[in-house]
Each structure stands twice: as C-alpha cells, then as structure tokens.
Motif scaffolding. Structure first.
Motif, short mmCIF file in Angstrom:
data_model
loop_
_atom_site.label_atom_id
_atom_site.label_comp_id
_atom_site.label_asym_id
_atom_site.label_seq_id
_atom_site.Cartn_x
_atom_site.Cartn_y
_atom_site.Cartn_z
N GLN A 1 0.83 -1.21 0.00
CA GLN A 1 0.00 0.00 0.00
C GLN A 1 0.86 1.26 0.00
O GLN A 1 0.55 2.24 -0.69
CB GLN A 1 -0.92 -0.02 1.23
CG GLN A 1 -1.90 1.14 1.30
CD GLN A 1 -2.83 1.18 0.11
OE1 GLN A 1 -3.40 0.17 -0.27
NE2 GLN A 1 -2.98 2.35 -0.51
N ARG A 2 1.97 1.22 0.72
CA ARG A 2 2.85 2.39 0.75
C ARG A 2 3.49 2.64 -0.61
O ARG A 2 3.56 3.79 -1.07
CB ARG A 2 3.95 2.19 1.80
CG ARG A 2 3.44 2.31 3.22
CD ARG A 2 4.59 2.31 4.20
NE ARG A 2 4.12 2.56 5.55
CZ ARG A 2 4.92 2.73 6.60
NH1 ARG A 2 6.23 2.69 6.40
NH2 ARG A 2 4.43 2.96 7.79
N GLU B 1 10.47 2.17 9.97
CA GLU B 1 9.18 2.79 9.64
C GLU B 1 9.28 4.32 9.63
O GLU B 1 8.77 4.99 8.73
CB GLU B 1 8.12 2.34 10.66
CG GLU B 1 7.76 0.88 10.61
CD GLU B 1 6.68 0.60 9.57
OE1 GLU B 1 6.30 1.53 8.85
OE2 GLU B 1 6.24 -0.57 9.49
N LYS B 2 9.96 4.83 10.63
CA LYS B 2 10.12 6.29 10.72
C LYS B 2 10.93 6.81 9.54
O LYS B 2 10.63 7.86 8.96
CB LYS B 2 10.81 6.65 12.04
CG LYS B 2 11.00 8.14 12.25
CD LYS B 2 11.66 8.43 13.59
CE LYS B 2 11.87 9.93 13.78
NZ LYS B 2 12.53 10.22 15.09
N ASN B 3 11.99 6.05 9.16
CA ASN B 3 12.82 6.47 8.04
C ASN B 3 12.04 6.47 6.74
O ASN B 3 12.13 7.42 5.94
CB ASN B 3 14.02 5.53 7.93
CG ASN B 3 15.01 6.00 6.88
OD1 ASN B 3 15.38 7.18 6.83
ND2 ASN B 3 15.44 5.08 6.03
N VAL B 4 11.22 5.45 6.51
CA VAL B 4 10.41 5.39 5.29
C VAL B 4 9.42 6.55 5.26
O VAL B 4 9.22 7.20 4.22
CB VAL B 4 9.67 4.04 5.21
CG1 VAL B 4 8.60 4.06 4.11
CG2 VAL B 4 10.65 2.92 4.94
N HIS B 5 8.80 6.82 6.39
CA HIS B 5 7.83 7.92 6.45
C HIS B 5 8.49 9.26 6.13
O HIS B 5 7.97 10.08 5.36
CB HIS B 5 7.19 7.97 7.84
CG HIS B 5 6.22 9.10 8.01
ND1 HIS B 5 4.97 9.11 7.44
CD2 HIS B 5 6.34 10.28 8.69
CE1 HIS B 5 4.34 10.22 7.75
NE2 HIS B 5 5.16 10.95 8.52
N GLN C 1 15.24 2.75 -1.66
CA GLN C 1 16.24 2.20 -0.74
C GLN C 1 15.66 2.07 0.67
O GLN C 1 15.84 1.04 1.34
CB GLN C 1 17.48 3.09 -0.72
CG GLN C 1 18.60 2.55 0.19
CD GLN C 1 19.82 3.45 0.17
OE1 GLN C 1 19.85 4.48 -0.51
NE2 GLN C 1 20.84 3.06 0.91
N ALA C 2 14.96 3.11 1.13
CA ALA C 2 14.35 3.06 2.46
C ALA C 2 13.27 1.97 2.53
O ALA C 2 13.16 1.25 3.53
CB ALA C 2 13.75 4.42 2.81
#
Length: 436
Positions: free
Chosen positions: A159-160, A370-374, A392-393
């Motif tokens: 979904q992301r 998760e925080k890095n992807v966000h 990459q993230a």
C-alpha cells in the motif's frame, strides 16, 4: 399485562441453544470461526485416523493380557476296541478319560506379567504418538500464523509503494520525475506482488497438510488465529531435566522394554518345566474264556500323571535372548537420556536467545525503519529527495520485515521443539495479540 420472567428466561435459553446448533451445523459459519492452537490440537487428537488406528494397540495388548492368564483346555478321551474283525468272540474294551494340563512353576503368572507390561507399552506408544502429532499440528499451525503475519507486512508495504507510485505518476505528468524512476517503482510493486503470490502458495500447501492432519477435506477453510507475543514462564527455562524426562512417554517406552525383557527372562525360567498332565480314566473290558471261566467283565478306574523332564531343552536360547534384550534396552535408555537432555537444553537456549531478538525488532529496528520510510516519502512528496532514496528506504523496511518474520518462524519452531521435548500436553506460552 406483565410478562412472566421464568417464561422469558426459558425462551432466551431456547434461542441460545438454537443459535448454537445453527453455528455448529452451518458450514459457512464454521468456516469463519477462528481455530485456536488448543482447538487444532484437540481436533487432531480426536479425529486423526493414524492415531485412532494406533489406539487399537491398547485393545490388542489387553486381549493378549486376558489370554495369558487362561489355562489350557482339558481333553476328553474315549476309545473302543473289539475282536469283531478277527475271531468275533464278543470281546471288547471301552474306556473314557479326562486330562488337564497344569503349570507347576508359575508360568501363567509370569506370562501375565509380560502381557501386563505389553499393555503399558501400548499405552506409552499411543501417548508418544499423541505427543508427536501435537508437535506436527503446532508446527503447521504456527507456520501458517507466521505466513499470515508476513502477508500482512507485505500488504502494508504494498500500500505504501502504491501511494508513492500515485504521487510519482502525478509528478511524471508535469515532468518532475523521469519515466525511468516511474518504472523503478512499478517494478518494486511487481516484486511485492510476486512475494505475496509465493506466500499464498506456501499457505495453500500448509493448509492442505494441516487439514490432512486434522482429518478434514483438503479444501476445508481454516481461519488461523493471529500470532501472539510469547511470554515464556521462567519455570519452563529452569525446570529440572529429570522432571521433564519423567513426563516423556518415549522414555517410558524404553524403560518398559527393560522391564519386559526382565519379565521375559523370568518366564523363560518358568517354562523350563513344561506343564504337568493329570488324567482320570474309566474303562470296561469284556473277555471270553474257555469253561469253566466263561465270559468275564472288568471295570477299572485309574489316575495318571505325566511329568515332562527338562533333560534336552532347558530354554537356554530364550534365557540368552531375554538377557541380551535387557542389556540392549538398558543401553538404549542411556543413549536416549543423553540425546533427550541435549534436545531439551538446545531448544531452551534457542528460545531464550530468540526472545530478545524478537523484542529488539519490535522496539528498535522496525520503528526506526518505519520512521525512516515515512520521512523519506514525505521528503519525496515535497520534491526534496529522489525516488532512489525512497526505494532504498522501502527495501530496508522490506528486508527487516522479512528477517523479522524469519526470526518469528525460527522461534515458533524452537518453541514447538521445546514443548515437545519437555513432554507438555498443553502449549507453554501465553501472550497478547501481535500488533503489526
């Protein structure tokens, strides 16, 4: 008009009973019911055909035990002889008798001792098969739980990636990103699709296997409960190995083989003297003699005793065989205990070492990824980073989630090994629902 409370209660109870019947007998409703670990194990123990067949071993052993205590059947004898074929002078001889064999060295008692151990062996064999069946069910069940968990991870990541792809397609229309970047995202989405399809295949295979173990049709729907964070009680990791071995039915099997060999040796000694035979006989003889004796009839009542002598056969072979079987069983017991101790300790250490790994994934690694992807996705939406940074993230998060699922599966298998090695009849873990 006031209603009768007792009548209302009866009506309500009747409705509840009818509802329960409908739930039990409606396949569609049963298909949606969540199957817990305990329910899956209980179903297998009640319906697995191999186990049901194995339980007949107990009935067979009890039949042999009943037979071992019975005396040999008596013999009724009758004979008649006459001279009709030859001189035909009217002479004849009639006799009837009754013979019974009796053991004189406690052979039947020794045979019953052996048969009694056979009953205990059959019961231990069935318990051990139940232990192994329980392990087989839990292994498939927990593997399905992990697959469902991993599928949920991939679904959230899918979904992301889809959300980022929508942003990229919008920016592509205004020439803010290249077609190459857009294709990279589409390939990443396709890669996730392949992984999800692979998980579906694995899930289908495991469900068919679990259905077979539960004696259900291969196409039966199984709704597996969600994975739970295990809370292993400290007593499980510190309990005496001797106490655990005392619960193991497979250890009881080896120990009972020693007992059986000892009883076989006692039976072989008792069988050195074969059964004595006691007989009662009545006979009448008619003889024809010259005058003045004439015809003469004689009646006889006799007793007989037959005693076999152990001169050439003293069961030396059976005694040697029983002694060797006892020595072999004692050696097998020592080997089993050595192997079982290593099995228990190995499973304990694996569980103890994996627990902090799972906790670290949940508390540190996954939240950070998760925080890095966000953050990266937000910066990409604002045009501050390229799609390469986003991919990459995302891949870091995918790899971490995959590694987390692999660790959970390894832990689930180690937990099953520990439960099986400790000989517990119920799962030893307790916990709360795992939050994605």
């Amino acid at each position: 008009m006031k209603s009768d409370p007792s009548s209302f209660s009866r009506t309500r109870a009747l409705c509840l009973v009818l509802t329960g019947i409908i739930i039990v007998w409606t396949p569609e409703v049963r298909a949606e019911a969540s199957l817990s670990e305990q329910a899956a194990v209980a179903t297998a123990l009640a319906q697995n055909q191999d186990l049901l067949a194995a339980r007949q071993l107990i009935a067979e052993a009890k039949g042999r035990f009943t037979q071992a205590g019975l005396l040999p059947n008596p013999a009724l004898e009758w004979s008649y002889a006459s001279d009709r074929t030859f001189n035909n002078e009217g002479e004849y001889s009639v006799s009837s008798g009754f013979r019974q064999e009796f053991p004189v060295t406690g052979r039947l008692i020794r045979a019953r001792d052996v048969a009694r151990v056979d009953v205990a062996l059959a019961e231990a064999e069935v318990k051990n098969r139940e232990r192994l069946l329980r392990a087989e069910v839990l292994e498939s069940y927990r593997a399905l739980q992990v697959i469902n968990l991993k599928s949920g991870y991939l679904g959230a990541l899918h979904q992301r990636v889809s959300d980022v792809l929508v942003v990229s397609e919008r920016r592509f229309k205004v020439a803010e990103v290249s077609e190459t970047d857009l294709n990279l995202e589409r390939l990443e989405l396709e890669r996730l699709n392949f992984q999800q399809e692979e998980l579906k295949r694995e899930s289908t295979t495991l469900r068919i296997k679990l259905n077979a173990t539960l004696a259900q049709p291969a196409e039966s729907a199984l709704k597996i409960s969600t994975w739970q964070i295990p809370q292993i009680y400290s007593v499980v990791l510190s309990e005496s190995v001797d106490a655990a071995l005392a619960r193991r039915p497979d250890r009881a099997l080896v120990s009972l083989r020693i007992d059986r060999a000892s009883k076989e040796k006692q039976l072989a000694r008792a069988e050195r003297w074969e059964d004595w035979t006691i007989g009662i006989e009545y006979s009448r003889d008619k003889g024809v003699f010259s005058e003045p004796i004439g015809n003469k009839k004689d009646d006889f009542l006799g007793l007989s005793l037959s005693v076999p002598l152990p001169l050439w056969n003293q069961n030396e072979g059976k005694l040697i065989e029983a002694a060797a079987a006892e020595a072999r069983a004692r050696g097998e017991l020592l080997a089993f205990e050595t192997k079982a101790r290593a099995e228990i300790e190995g499973a304990r250490r694996k569980v103890a070492l994996l627990l902090p790994v799972l906790e670290r994934y949940e508390s540190t690694s996954i939240p950070l990824a998760e925080k890095n992807v966000h953050t990266v996705q937000k910066s990409y939406t604002e045009g501050l980073l390229s799609i390469t940074d986003v991919l990459q993230a995302q891949r870091q998060l995918i790899e971490l989630r995959s590694a987390q699922a692999d660790s959970i599966l390894e832990f689930a298998r180690a937990l099953t090994e520990l439960e099986t090695a400790l000989g517990y009849s119920e799962p030893i873990s307790n916990g709360e629902s795992h939050e994605n």
